[in-house]
Each structure stands twice: as structure tokens, then as C-alpha cells.
Scaffold this active site. Sequence first.
Site, PDB file in Angstrom:
ATOM      1  N   LYS B  71     -21.803   0.378  -2.484  1.00  0.00           N
ATOM      2  CA  LYS B  71     -23.039  -0.570  -1.840  1.00  0.00           C
ATOM      3  C   LYS B  71     -23.640   1.050  -0.998  1.00  0.00           C
ATOM      4  O   LYS B  71     -24.383   0.549  -1.101  1.00  0.00           O
ATOM      5  CB  LYS B  71     -21.502  -0.955  -0.879  1.00  0.00           C
ATOM      6  CG  LYS B  71     -22.281  -1.110   0.689  1.00  0.00           C
ATOM      7  CD  LYS B  71     -21.543  -2.578   0.996  1.00  0.00           C
ATOM      8  CE  LYS B  71     -19.657  -2.385   0.880  1.00  0.00           C
ATOM      9  NZ  LYS B  71     -19.306  -1.613   2.676  1.00  0.00           N
ATOM     10  N   THR B  73     -24.365   3.634  -2.817  1.00  0.00           N
ATOM     11  CA  THR B  73     -25.558   3.923  -3.441  1.00  0.00           C
ATOM     12  C   THR B  73     -26.660   2.806  -3.424  1.00  0.00           C
ATOM     13  O   THR B  73     -27.469   3.224  -3.544  1.00  0.00           O
ATOM     14  CB  THR B  73     -24.834   4.240  -4.419  1.00  0.00           C
ATOM     15  OG1 THR B  73     -23.625   4.012  -4.860  1.00  0.00           O
ATOM     16  CG2 THR B  73     -25.148   4.865  -5.892  1.00  0.00           C
ATOM     17  N   ARG B  94     -21.907   5.797   7.744  1.00  0.00           N
ATOM     18  CA  ARG B  94     -21.147   5.780   7.851  1.00  0.00           C
ATOM     19  C   ARG B  94     -20.716   7.628   7.267  1.00  0.00           C
ATOM     20  O   ARG B  94     -21.223   7.658   6.347  1.00  0.00           O
ATOM     21  CB  ARG B  94     -19.803   5.402   7.840  1.00  0.00           C
ATOM     22  CG  ARG B  94     -20.273   3.770   8.540  1.00  0.00           C
ATOM     23  CD  ARG B  94     -18.798   3.088   8.050  1.00  0.00           C
ATOM     24  NE  ARG B  94     -18.924   2.154   6.807  1.00  0.00           N
ATOM     25  CZ  ARG B  94     -18.367   1.983   6.227  1.00  0.00           C
ATOM     26  NH1 ARG B  94     -16.825   2.102   5.920  1.00  0.00           N
ATOM     27  NH2 ARG B  94     -18.837   1.733   5.456  1.00  0.00           N
ATOM     28  N   LYS B 105      -9.892  11.214  -5.973  1.00  0.00           N
ATOM     29  CA  LYS B 105     -11.054  10.598  -6.640  1.00  0.00           C
ATOM     30  C   LYS B 105     -11.890   9.971  -5.474  1.00  0.00           C
ATOM     31  O   LYS B 105     -11.964   8.376  -5.686  1.00  0.00           O
ATOM     32  CB  LYS B 105     -11.448  11.113  -7.856  1.00  0.00           C
ATOM     33  CG  LYS B 105     -11.079  12.378  -8.040  1.00  0.00           C
ATOM     34  CD  LYS B 105     -10.988  12.553  -9.794  1.00  0.00           C
ATOM     35  CE  LYS B 105     -12.655  12.481 -10.421  1.00  0.00           C
ATOM     36  NZ  LYS B 105     -12.593  13.988 -10.594  1.00  0.00           N
ATOM     37  N   ALA B 273     -12.964  -0.513   8.827  1.00  0.00           N
ATOM     38  CA  ALA B 273     -14.023  -1.614   8.801  1.00  0.00           C
ATOM     39  C   ALA B 273     -12.218  -3.313   8.116  1.00  0.00           C
ATOM     40  O   ALA B 273     -13.021  -3.799   8.054  1.00  0.00           O
ATOM     41  CB  ALA B 273     -14.211  -1.863   7.296  1.00  0.00           C
ATOM     42  N   PHE B 301     -17.040  -2.785   3.651  1.00  0.00           N
ATOM     43  CA  PHE B 301     -16.442  -4.088   2.388  1.00  0.00           C
ATOM     44  C   PHE B 301     -16.840  -4.718   2.802  1.00  0.00           C
ATOM     45  O   PHE B 301     -18.991  -5.324   2.304  1.00  0.00           O
ATOM     46  CB  PHE B 301     -14.688  -3.862   2.949  1.00  0.00           C
ATOM     47  CG  PHE B 301     -13.884  -3.352   3.041  1.00  0.00           C
ATOM     48  CD1 PHE B 301     -13.722  -2.339   2.680  1.00  0.00           C
ATOM     49  CD2 PHE B 301     -13.210  -3.480   4.446  1.00  0.00           C
ATOM     50  CE1 PHE B 301     -12.522  -1.804   2.634  1.00  0.00           C
ATOM     51  CE2 PHE B 301     -11.940  -3.071   4.112  1.00  0.00           C
ATOM     52  CZ  PHE B 301     -12.040  -1.111   3.797  1.00  0.00           C
ATOM     53  N   PHE B 381     -23.794  -1.642 -14.105  1.00  0.00           N
ATOM     54  CA  PHE B 381     -22.651  -0.848 -14.883  1.00  0.00           C
ATOM     55  C   PHE B 381     -23.153  -0.454 -16.786  1.00  0.00           C
ATOM     56  O   PHE B 381     -23.302  -1.840 -16.487  1.00  0.00           O
ATOM     57  CB  PHE B 381     -21.374  -1.230 -14.198  1.00  0.00           C
ATOM     58  CG  PHE B 381     -21.718  -0.222 -13.213  1.00  0.00           C
ATOM     59  CD1 PHE B 381     -19.822   0.338 -12.832  1.00  0.00           C
ATOM     60  CD2 PHE B 381     -22.080  -0.540 -11.825  1.00  0.00           C
ATOM     61  CE1 PHE B 381     -19.543   1.074 -11.794  1.00  0.00           C
ATOM     62  CE2 PHE B 381     -21.256  -0.128 -10.880  1.00  0.00           C
ATOM     63  CZ  PHE B 381     -20.513   0.503 -10.594  1.00  0.00           C
ATOM     64  N   TRP B 409     -27.842   3.866  -9.569  1.00  0.00           N
ATOM     65  CA  TRP B 409     -26.889   4.679  -9.563  1.00  0.00           C
ATOM     66  C   TRP B 409     -27.689   6.476 -10.691  1.00  0.00           C
ATOM     67  O   TRP B 409     -27.945   7.658 -10.572  1.00  0.00           O
ATOM     68  CB  TRP B 409     -25.874   5.124  -9.968  1.00  0.00           C
ATOM     69  CG  TRP B 409     -24.676   5.517 -10.406  1.00  0.00           C
ATOM     70  CD1 TRP B 409     -23.100   6.360  -9.330  1.00  0.00           C
ATOM     71  CD2 TRP B 409     -24.452   6.638 -11.167  1.00  0.00           C
ATOM     72  NE1 TRP B 409     -22.690   6.934  -9.992  1.00  0.00           N
ATOM     73  CE2 TRP B 409     -23.184   7.823 -10.648  1.00  0.00           C
ATOM     74  CE3 TRP B 409     -25.051   7.436 -12.787  1.00  0.00           C
ATOM     75  CZ2 TRP B 409     -22.908   9.041 -11.450  1.00  0.00           C
ATOM     76  CZ3 TRP B 409     -24.076   8.595 -13.579  1.00  0.00           C
ATOM     77  CH2 TRP B 409     -23.653   9.256 -12.861  1.00  0.00           C
TER      78      TRP B 409
END
Lengths: 555, 555
Positions: B71, B73, B94, B105, B273, B301, B381, B409
Site C-alpha cells: 500500500k 509503495t 505515516r 524485516k 490502525a 490496513f 508481483f 515497485w
Amino acid sequence: MAHLSDLEIANNATLKPITEIAQKVNIDEDALEQYGKYKAKVDINKINKNEEKGKVVLVTAMSPTPAGEGKSTVTVGLADALNKLKKKVMVALREPALGPIFGIKGGATGGGYAQVLPMEDINLHFNGDFHAITTANNALSAFIDNHMHHGNELEIDQRRIEWKRVLDMNDRALRQVNVGLGGPTQGIPREDGFNITVASEIMAILCLATSIDDLRTKISNITIGYTRSRKPVTVADLKVEGALAMILKDAIKPNLVQTIEGTPALVHGGPFANIAHGCNSVLATETARDLADVVVTEAGFGSDLGAEKFMNIKAREAGFEPSAVVVVATIRALKMHGGVPKDDLKAENVEAVKQGIVNLERHVDNVKKYGVEPVIALNAFIHDTDAETEFVQQWAKEKGVRLALTEVWEKGGAGGESLAQNVLEVIDEPQSFKHLYELDLPIEEKIETIVKEIYGGKGVSFTSKAQKQLASFKENGWDKYPVCMAKTQYSFSDDQTQLGAPSDFEITIRELEAKTGAGFIVALTGAIMTMPGLPKKPAALNMDVTEDGHAKGLF
Amino acid sequence: MAHLSDLEIANNATLKPITEIAQKVNIDEDALEQYGKYKAKVDINKINKNEEKGKVVLVTAMSPTPAGEGKSTVTVGLADALNKLKKKVMVALREPALGPIFGIKGGATGGGYAQVLPMEDINLHFNGDFHAITTANNALSAFIDNHMHHGNELEIDQRRIEWKRVLDMNDRALRQVNVGLGGPTQGIPREDGFNITVASEIMAILCLATSIDDLRTKISNITIGYTRSRKPVTVADLKVEGALAMILKDAIKPNLVQTIEGTPALVHGGPFANIAHGCNSVLATETARDLADVVVTEAGFGSDLGAEKFMNIKAREAGFEPSAVVVVATIRALKMHGGVPKDDLKAENVEAVKQGIVNLERHVDNVKKYGVEPVIALNAFIHDTDAETEFVQQWAKEKGVRLALTEVWEKGGAGGESLAQNVLEVIDEPQSFKHLYELDLPIEEKIETIVKEIYGGKGVSFTSKAQKQLASFKENGWDKYPVCMAKTQYSFSDDQTQLGAPSDFEITIRELEAKTGAGFIVALTGAIMTMPGLPKKPAALNMDVTEDGHAKGLF
């Protein structure tokens, strides 16, 4: 003039852009990381270094009254006076803790016309250094508890964890806590406690590290506790020294600010002067020496505490030799050591000054033991009388010690010119600096040397707990560290009611702490408070923020 | 290209000086407080405002997989795409919490070629905002314990203190603690606990405040606990709202940074959230609207959590109307909602995508209920297949909802141009924004509206504890606040195993919390974790710092 508060004086001052301050000591913009217009972090890998390192002037004091004798103020005022005399000078000071400002009024950035600015920023979060130290300290606690929760491969004994959590807060309710409560998903139940951030060993490490790599090494050497078979467990065993050093990657960079008179100041690090060594960072002092010809710096409390540790811990670690030592004295402190109760200190009392001079005398003699020439700064207060001042001046003359009257609170650098002249004479003379003790002495003998030579006591006794610790420290190979004495600042002895220059006393070492990361052994005498409390009516009640975002009631 | 890590891509990027980024949106140097060369705080009183406020584009998502759907990204990539199309655009995001980075990670600054920079600074201490919030939160705790210690004039019941301490740390051992132990000089013994800083009500307040004065007022309204006779005790009763606001005087200023492609970004505030409203600060969003024509922002979220609160809490408080909503979806999340186990998500499975589409559909329909047009961003993806993607595209076409494939991305703004075109079309159309419920409905009915309209459930039940709380909240006059639902993000229901679009469920409200400072009532469903723990092998083990002071192993 003298009726304005420190904050009002600070707010009336016109600050120069920090880039302009940086230019004075030849710091390129490339080496500056600005934090707003008037603060910057200095990238020490990018500064233009002088060919010769600057000389170090240490400012210490006689045993203080609870109100303090204006040591930071004299430090700043002396630097401003040297600046007026066209010397290339920098100040190197400690950063104030945030927590205590909510308790009792009083800052740590000097006072009157001898302050470092911007006062409200330095007294609040100041570039985040202490917050980073708090974070690194508490991350280590989290890693320890997490390790135990997930199987405890290192077999850490939860009853023998020495590492405590910290907050930069005066919060007595956190002194002793139980953590890990609530069942098997909530960690291992154990006793813990919070210190104030300035008491963290990571603070001491940051202030003694000579590079980020050295910081990382020192962190890896921290002993966090022991196994059931009493084997020390270190940060290296937990493999988190890299993460902790990473948290501190910006905090390790010295902070550049300015005095009211525009003298460049590096304000960086602030370890306790009792359970730690009480000096600003080695990196700040050394960076100042790379940039200026004279560096004026201070150490916490008197010659028996901060200065002793400055000489035997900091100067040793950094490898420099101080060129002069200023001993700050006040008429009111002399009267207090002459037996005058707190409420009567404003009335003239030459006899009490005469009685109290023994305290100052021992501090002056202490300085000479390091082979460095002392200069007394008699810091003027409004209730001092001529007779009192003249007595001290005459005494100094007879003793053959330099003394200068300072009025830097009221007059800034102009009030410190006589002191500056004296200091310049001293630093041009050859000094023969030496440490008080060698590191290969046994711990007991190092402590005894300090007690006899500096405190003027007749000996040391160790509780049975301390004796056991001495034996185990020796077994662990920890006997070559210097000693960091934790003692009241109000007396040479470990009893704060023994004023003046007591000599018929023994010091009791109650307990020892091995700070194998910072690289010293703390010897605790009496009860040392490592987490202060707040008073019934804390200063916070008078604090506020203006609509345009400035602090109100800070001091 | 796709084989570099986020940190490597970030390190390879050439940043522009933040002054140059500021110029793009007409911020004068006078309004900039630089924190290093690439970060600055913005003095909102000194900016040059556009005549017309910019339009707000909210980015939300379908119910996520544990790995996240990208999100942030997409938010960054969309802004970069709009920038490429010559729009005057800003991102408002945020700030990431520090504690969680030591656990698993994964950062919160976007990824690949759609990141905000400087990545390592934003993920570490980032201008000290969270540290200031931690300090203010814990100062309040210290003031409460200190008040009780010194006589407890307000008659605070130590068993009914709601205010908890916080740390920006994953530290399960602090979830439940006993404080004030050790005798009469160490405070009043009582049960307490630590939340992570993002769960602090002060975080929520900072993110909803419209000025420093409003911040101060909201802080004064915090209910810290109750007296023995169950009367609420507020910060105003303790008279420390001024001191707490002072601690936050810099933290309230939005932080300016840049995307990899040089789009100006305000990154400010980061409330949870679930137990909070999960959006960046009102001040950052409003400042971005003052400076740019389009503001792209996100909420935590899915549409059932962050977006619902964005619409009913943040947009209401700030008084703006969103002009478009992007719903981020991924093939892998669709498959998961279609019943595919985590380990099989990489294999093609068009049937599962078909099954899982009901989850996306409900999120899209939810957006429409606010009178705003949704645009689906199908975030590509590497394991997605043409057949899977085509199915979703065809489905969207049939449903009459806009869909754009995004590859931000891998390609940055260039991978988001189709999404940007769709968004620009939508924001030029007239929208008819409305809140889901009015504030004067009873709390129960507000909750019921959310459960039926947004979650798709059939009703709500309240535990007897929650019923008692409802009654007392009403008595205290707290029934006109909006509701802040705390629910799992993985399901529309309160059972995280119910994927897809369940409808035959009831939501149980276990407990309520009155956040009278932030101005909302938290309704807790199930167990919500407000202090995370660390895994057995925390990411910290791989972190380090280079000799020149840069982070290693951060991501």
C-alpha cells in the site's frame, strides 16, 4: 540587567546562523548536518583539522552547595573571554538531561550572559542523542528478555541480570519494578528497575568512544549479567552490538551550538558524575582540539569527583594532557563549608569564609597532584561583600595560587577577562601532567590512592559483598580497569554532612559494579540515587508552550 | 533491477537537497528547519498557501496477507506518476515505528523504486517525533505516580489508572509490570504496563490536532483514570497539559522528505490502525493540501479499518472530503482469500482468484458507501500469471469499477501512470462524500452501523463489561464521540481465520476505552496486541553500522 531570567536573556539574544559559527573554526558546510538554523551535528570525518591539537582547560569546582557554584557559567564565560582576546577557542560541555527539568528549576547550559544557545532546544530533546541512548539501552533489555523467553540458550540467570532499563525522566515509581508478568506469552517474570538515561552504561560508552567502531567494540564488551554458574554474559554473546551501534550512529556525532557571544560550542554526551565519569564526550573534546587552539571544558561536581575521573578515566582514554585547571569557588560555598546554615548564607560572615577556605584549599592541592597548575575563579554573587572577597584574594596570594574574580553571569566574556589572562599564562608554561594511579595496581589500591590522596581520608573498608565482588572481578580479569567512584558531591567523605576538609574518616565501599563496556569499575559509597523523583510541586506545573511554538516557564 | 534490496535501491538513489524539494511546492527557506541535508521540519505558520486547497486521494487496500500488499509503495508510486504527468502533487504518509524494525524485516517507507528517502533515517529516529511522544506519555505517568506519592489530593484510585507507559520497542516483558515497589520512598505500588509508542493516545492526539493550541486542549482532555468514587480524572486536573504540549512543540511540525523520483513527501505521525485511527497527521495532510493540487495519502490496513477511520474520524476532524479512493489488491491476497494456504500462493490458481474476489468486491463497495469513486490498483508481483491478472481485469470491467495494473515497485512512477490517469479522471468528477454515521447516534448504534455496513456482519453483542462501560460513558457525557474499532486486519469479522467475504457473523465488543483526549471511543473486539514481542531470531542480529556511520542490514 541582572533581573532578567536566564530564559529571557536567552530569548533576547540574537543568534548567528550555525553555518557562520562553523566558519569561525573552519568547518565546511559539507561536514555540517543542520538541525534547524542554530544547531548542527558535525561529521568528524569531514572536518579540516588544525596541524596542532588545541590545549585543554578543565573547569572544576570546590565542593558545591545544593544550588551549584556556576561551573557551566564560568566555563562558558571563560571561553567568551578568550574569544574576546582573539583566541581561537571552543567550549566543550555536557548535554543536560531532560527528566530533571520537570522537577526543580535550573538548567545545565550556563546562566545569565554566559549561556550556550538555543537554550530551550538544548534543554529539551537536543538532536535526539539521549533518546537514542535510551532506545539502545532498552533495546538491549528487550533482547535479553526475548532471549530468555525463547529458550535461554545462553542460560542467563534471571536473578543475576545487572542490565537495567532507563528513561530520561524523574520517575521514582520505576526504581524497582517486576516485569514479565501475566503468563507464559509475556516473558519471564523477574525483578528489574529503571535508571535515568544519564546513568546508562551506554551513555558512558558514547562519551568514551573514539570512533563508531570503538563504540561498537565497547558495547560488545558490556556485561549484562551472569549465568547460574556465575559466568559473565556479554552483549557479544547476544550478538546485538551491531544493532545497538546502529541505533547510535547519529548520536555519536558532536553537536555544534554557540554561546550568547557567538563562541562555537560542542555540547555532547552527559554521563552522571557519580556512578559514571561526568564529562562530555571524548569525541567532542578531541574534535574541539582539532578545530581550536584552546578548548574549555568542564567535569561534574568538584575535584574529588568529575575532575578526578577526567584525569584518570577520560584523559587517559583519550590520550591528552590538560594544560590548566580552573577551580570555581564562591563566597557562599566557602561560608557553608565554614559552618553557616543554608538560610544565613546571604549575610556577611568573614569568619565563616576563613573557616571554609580549607575546602577550597584541598581542591586546589588536588589539582596540583596531577602536575597541572590551578587557577581559582571566584565566581561573584550579589550578596558577596568586599571584606569576604578580599579575604579570599589575600589567602590565595599567600598560598601562591592564581585567583581571578569572575562576573560572567552579569557581564558575559567581559566579566571573565582576568580569568582568561591567568589561564593563558598558565597554558603557556610547561606542565607535567600525570595520572594519579597506574592501571596495573589492584582495584583496592586504586581506590585507596584516591581516598588518601584526593579525599584526604585515612583509609577504605569494603563490605563483605564488595569483598566477594572484588574476588570475582579479579577472577574475571577485570582488575586492570580504572575506578569510577560514586560518592556524595557535598563532602570529601562519604557523609554529606562532613563539610570543610575532613580527614579523620574512612570510606566504606558498599558495592562494586563492573562496567566492562565503558571500561571502569564503579565503587559505590553510601546510597547513590540513579533514578531521581519529582517534588510535590514539580516545575512542570509552570510550563507551557506559546501559540507560535516556543517554550514557556522552562527556567 | 528487481534483485536489489530496498536498502540497496535507496542507497543508490541520488537525493536532492531538501531545500530544492521545498522549492517545488513553494516553501521558503524561512519555513524550513533542516535536519541534515535531506530532511526538514516545516513551520506551517510560514508557508505560502495555495489559493485553493488540494484534492485528497486516499489509498486503502483489500484485507491483507501477513506480508502486506504494498500500500505504501503504491501510494508513493502513484504520487510519482502524477508528478511525471506534471501535476503539483505531494505524498502524506505515516512515520514508521522504530521498535518493530528489530523484529522482522520490513519497513514502512514503500519499496523498490517507490520509496521515500532517506530510508535509513526515516526508519530510525526520524527527527525525534516518536521519542517526543514517548517522553510526553511517560512524563504524564511520572506526574500521576508523583501526585499519588505526595498525598494524592485528587484521590486517584491506583487500581483504576487507565494511562499506561510506552516505549517504541517490541518488548513483551513490559506488557504487564508492577511499579512503585521497594518501600515508602519509591512511590505507590500498583499494576501497570507498557504499550508500544504508536498505541499512545498522545500519538493519536498529535495526529488529529489542528494546531499547537488544539494539541494542548486535546491533551488536557485525556482521562488518565478514576477516583474511588469513579469520577474521571483528566490531565487538566493534574495541570500538566502545558508541560506535555511543550515537550511536543517540535514533534507537531510535519517532516518534509522526498521520494526516489523527487516528489515532495510529508511523513508525519503514525498511530496504530486498530486501537487508534491509523492515518498520518491532519496537519501533514492539510499542509500538503495548502501546497499541492493533489495529495496522495494512505490509511492503515483495509477499507474496514484505516479507511473507515479516515472517513469517519480524520476527515471529519479535519473537515475535508476525499476526491478518490484507491483500493490496492494483489493476486496473492486474492488467492489467499480464495482458500490457498500461504506456502502455495506462488503457483497459478485462477480458480482461487475467482473465489477470493469477493473480498476485494466488498472493499470496493465499502468505498462507494462514502459517496467516493474507487479505483483498484492491482499491484503486480513476480509470480502473477497472465490468466490470473486477466480474470481480475475482466471482473472489474463487468462490475464497472476502474482498475489499473501497477508496477511501481519495479518501475517507480512509470509503473503507475495508468493508475494516475484513472485517478485524475475520478477527481475531476463531482463526488458526493458523506460520513457513514452521525455523531449523535448512541455508541452502540455507531458500532452496529460499521459492523453491518462495512464489515457485512449481522449484528453486535457486548460483553457485560462493555455494557457497564457503555452506561458509565453515557453518564460521563462521552457518547458523542466517533467510534474507533479495534479488530483484526485479516478478516472482515473479528476472527482472523474467516477470509473472503464472510457475512453470517456477529462482532463481540469485549471492552471499550474512552480516549477523551483524541476524541474517540475505542471498541475492542478479540485480543488486540498493543505491545508486540520479538521473534526468536530478531532482525537485529543482522544489523550493523559501517565505519562511515551508515546502517547495514536494516532491510
